[in-house]
Scaffold this active site. Structure first.
Site, mmCIF file in Angstrom:
data_model
loop_
_atom_site.group_PDB
_atom_site.id
_atom_site.type_symbol
_atom_site.label_atom_id
_atom_site.label_comp_id
_atom_site.label_asym_id
_atom_site.label_seq_id
_atom_site.Cartn_x
_atom_site.Cartn_y
_atom_site.Cartn_z
ATOM 1 N N ASN A 16 -5.526 1.063 1.991
ATOM 2 C CA ASN A 16 -6.045 2.141 1.155
ATOM 3 C C ASN A 16 -6.495 1.599 -0.178
ATOM 4 O O ASN A 16 -5.753 0.922 -0.867
ATOM 5 C CB ASN A 16 -4.935 3.176 0.949
ATOM 6 C CG ASN A 16 -5.452 4.452 0.364
ATOM 7 O OD1 ASN A 16 -6.190 4.412 -0.599
ATOM 8 N ND2 ASN A 16 -5.070 5.545 0.948
ATOM 9 N N PRO A 543 -5.368 -7.345 0.039
ATOM 10 C CA PRO A 543 -4.992 -5.946 0.313
ATOM 11 C C PRO A 543 -4.333 -5.277 -0.884
ATOM 12 O O PRO A 543 -3.471 -5.859 -1.550
ATOM 13 C CB PRO A 543 -4.016 -6.062 1.481
ATOM 14 C CG PRO A 543 -4.415 -7.312 2.171
ATOM 15 C CD PRO A 543 -4.865 -8.246 1.089
ATOM 16 N N CYS A 544 -4.735 -4.036 -1.135
ATOM 17 C CA CYS A 544 -4.181 -3.269 -2.258
ATOM 18 C C CYS A 544 -3.142 -2.268 -1.783
ATOM 19 O O CYS A 544 -2.761 -1.374 -2.518
ATOM 20 C CB CYS A 544 -5.306 -2.534 -2.995
ATOM 21 S SG CYS A 544 -6.115 -1.299 -1.980
ATOM 22 N N ASN A 545 -2.687 -2.407 -0.543
ATOM 23 C CA ASN A 545 -1.810 -1.398 0.048
ATOM 24 C C ASN A 545 -0.560 -1.156 -0.784
ATOM 25 O O ASN A 545 -0.069 -0.034 -0.873
ATOM 26 C CB ASN A 545 -1.418 -1.826 1.462
ATOM 27 C CG ASN A 545 -0.872 -0.679 2.271
ATOM 28 O OD1 ASN A 545 -1.495 0.359 2.371
ATOM 29 N ND2 ASN A 545 0.305 -0.866 2.824
#
Length: 583
Positions: A16, A543-545
């Site tokens: 996300n 990734p920015c999760n």
């Protein structure tokens, strides 16, 4: 952000890339809900605990505490099931709007006044001086009423004021609470505020209200006298978020001093969400040779917001944009929507494009709510509709009809060619997911444009966490020849998209695909560099999760299971720098 993870266990993760208004299905999103219960207006943050399981009892207690009736809660749970708390909350909100016809005057009277002014009779009877506070608040300007509303919800005046400054004086309570919660969720401290503020009871007594009015006056006095401390104002990102400059702004910075360790080959370019937990960008900067981040909102390049931070050692002089310049308002980008766009919807920009979209059930509820009122729905219905439109980036496609963006429209807004993600076995759902995790091409191209004169014969690029090839598309559109590209991306569907684009655009260079960034070691890098003489550019966004504001479960920063892959970006970059310096 072009997202990638290593290992098979990461392939199905939804990377996300949300800003403060984006939605993730792992928990209910945080937003204010306005409901009426027995003539009492209740403002609720709408945040559900991520630590408790969705048992029927816990759900009832959670939504009862938000002010919804037992009958409405039971109906919503029966309709949506216990597991889908987001849909339950959506249903409860809709019930509140659709029940307006039974008591329209009551709700109209509420929406004509500030949220913080409307206490029930039971509240009035529990404290003395209530009318005095109400009289005090009724004379406040709109933005100060919003500040007080947030204060009554348990936020500090400093938090509320910072949110107001960033979101604008006309921002709704929903936008403001979402913005604050983006910096407060999970186990991290706020990105804007020194201390995490405990949530206070939503139904407050008169003494609490008086104290908040007093705090508000103190804050106003400090601001007027210019004596706000860093603790008062909190830590904040630049506003406007234009980095060293954007094509539409005349104030462009053309010179900066890089730390010595950052100078020299290769050029590097790293991206991630701007609204990360406190300390994340300090850590990223420290690892990437103490280069200061450049924070940019893509709303200055296109018709949708996308707040991102970029750490790079590129020159910043003589940047130029892709031409033609993309449309920068929703109506210009999607001209067919203009005919149906109501005057009371003042949006000119979309919020950050998400990996998920609004449901058909939601758009049907909105249509039914609007049809009850004809051409001029009352203010409370307008507010409900606008909150959902902002939350899910809904656009007007007919009379009383809103719809989510089509994948082709998202491609256009992000600067990708039409049908870039279409076909080849990729589902509609995966198209939204891949696009929601991508670069905004026009923004990235503006930063990379300085490479055109430096590498007139083409470029060798190492693309980490490649996603659907945002950097590759940007360089191609700039007219920079791609000689050799080593692309590392865990998603097979994304690799297929990049390979298809490579073939369709008749690239003459070499495209090498790898799946696992953690398997890219020094020996493999030396082999690649020996075959074509080194890398000119290393680009990527891990990734920015575990960084995103709407992650209520594992917003663990760079120590999180997925966002810790940032350290692989640094590891690989450092190996390449060492090899190239030795040669």
């Amino acid at each position: 952000m072009d997202a990638n993870a290593s290992g098979e266990e990461y392939e199905n993760i939804d990377w996300n890339t949300d800003d403060e208004l984006e939605i993730q299905n792992i928990a209910p999103s945080s937003h204010a809900t306005l409901t009426t219960l027995n003539s009492q207006t209740i403002v609720s943050n709408g945040e559900a605990s991520s630590s408790a399981g969705p048992s029927n009892s816990n759900l009832f207690q959670h939504f009862l505490g938000m002010g919804f009736s037992e009958q409405s809660i039971a109906k919503a749970i029966k309709e949506n099931g216990e597991a889908n708390t987001e849909s339950i909350l959506e249903s409860l909100l809709t019930y509140s709007v659709l029940e307006v016809e039974d008591s329209p005057d009551e709700l109209n009277s509420y929406y004509d006044e500030s949220v913080c002014d409307d206490l029930s009779e039971s509240d009035d009877s529990s404290w003395s001086g209530g009318s005095e506070v109400a009289n005090n608040t009724s004379s406040l300007p709109k933005h100060e009423k919003s500040l007080l509303s947030l204060a009554n919800m348990g936020y500090s005046v400093e938090e509320a004021s910072a949110a107001m400054e960033r979101c604008g004086p006309e921002a709704s309570i929903v936008e403001l609470t979402d913005f604050i919660c983006a910096a407060q969720m999970a186990k991290t401290e706020a990105v804007f505020f020194e201390d995490e503020k405990p949530k206070l009871p939503l139904r407050v007594n008169g003494d609490f209200k008086k104290r908040k009015l007093y705090d508000l006056e103190i804050w106003k006095t400090k601001k007027r006298k210019g004596i706000l401390s860093e603790e008062d104002e909190g830590l904040r990102l630049p506003n406007p978020m234009i980095g060293f400059g954007v094509p539409t702004d005349t104030h462009v910075i053309t010179h900066r001093v890089l730390p010595d360790a950052a100078i020299g080959p290769p050029f590097f370019y790293y991206e991630n969400v701007a609204l990360a937990p406190k300390g994340v960008w300090d850590t990223i900067s420290r690892f990437l040779y103490d280069v200061e981040p450049e924070f940019v909102d893509s709303k200055y390049f296109c018709a949708a917001a996308r707040k991102r931070g970029y750490v790079h050692n590129l020159p910043i002089k003589n940047r130029f944009p892709l031409l033609p310049l993309p449309p920068r308002t929703v109506n210009d980008a999607l001209p067919l929507t203009k005919r149906w766009w109501p005057e009371w919807d003042k949006r000119t920009k979309l919020n950050c494009l998400q990996t998920v979209i609004g449901s058909a059930r939601l758009t049907d509820r909105i249509r039914k709510a609007l049809e009850k009122w004809g051409d001029n729905p009352p203010v409370h219905v307008q507010k409900f509709v606008l909150e959902q439109c902002r939350k899910w980036n809904l656009v007007w496609v007919g009379k009383n009809k809103v719809a989510p963006l089509e994948p082709d429209e998202v491609e256009m807004l992000l600067g990708f060619p039409r049908n870039h993600t279409r076909g080849g076995g990729i589902s509609r759902t995966d198209r939204y997911k891949s696009l929601g995790n991508s670069f905004q091409v026009d923004t990235v191209a503006y930063h990379l444009s300085v490479l055109k004169d430096i590498f007139p014969n083409g470029i060798n690029m190492l693309s980490l966490f490649s996603g659907i090839g945002g950097a590759e598309v940007a360089l191609h559109r700039l007219g920079i020849k791609l000689k050799n590209v080593v692309s590392v991306e865990i998603s097979e569907a994304n690799r297929d998209i990049v390979r298809s684009w490579w073939e369709q655009t008749n690239q003459k260079g070499n495209l090498i695909h790898l799946a696992d960034v953690q398997q890219l070691n020094g020996d493999r890098l030396e082999q690649f560099m020996g075959s074509f003489g080194g890398f000119d550019l290393i680009v990527g966004g891990s990734p920015c999760n575990n960084l995103a504001g709407s992650n209520r479960v594992s917003r663990d920063g760079l120590e999180g299971e997925h966002s810790s892959l940032f350290y692989d970006y640094f590891r690989i970059l450092d190996i390449v720098k060492c090899i190239m310096n030795n040669k």
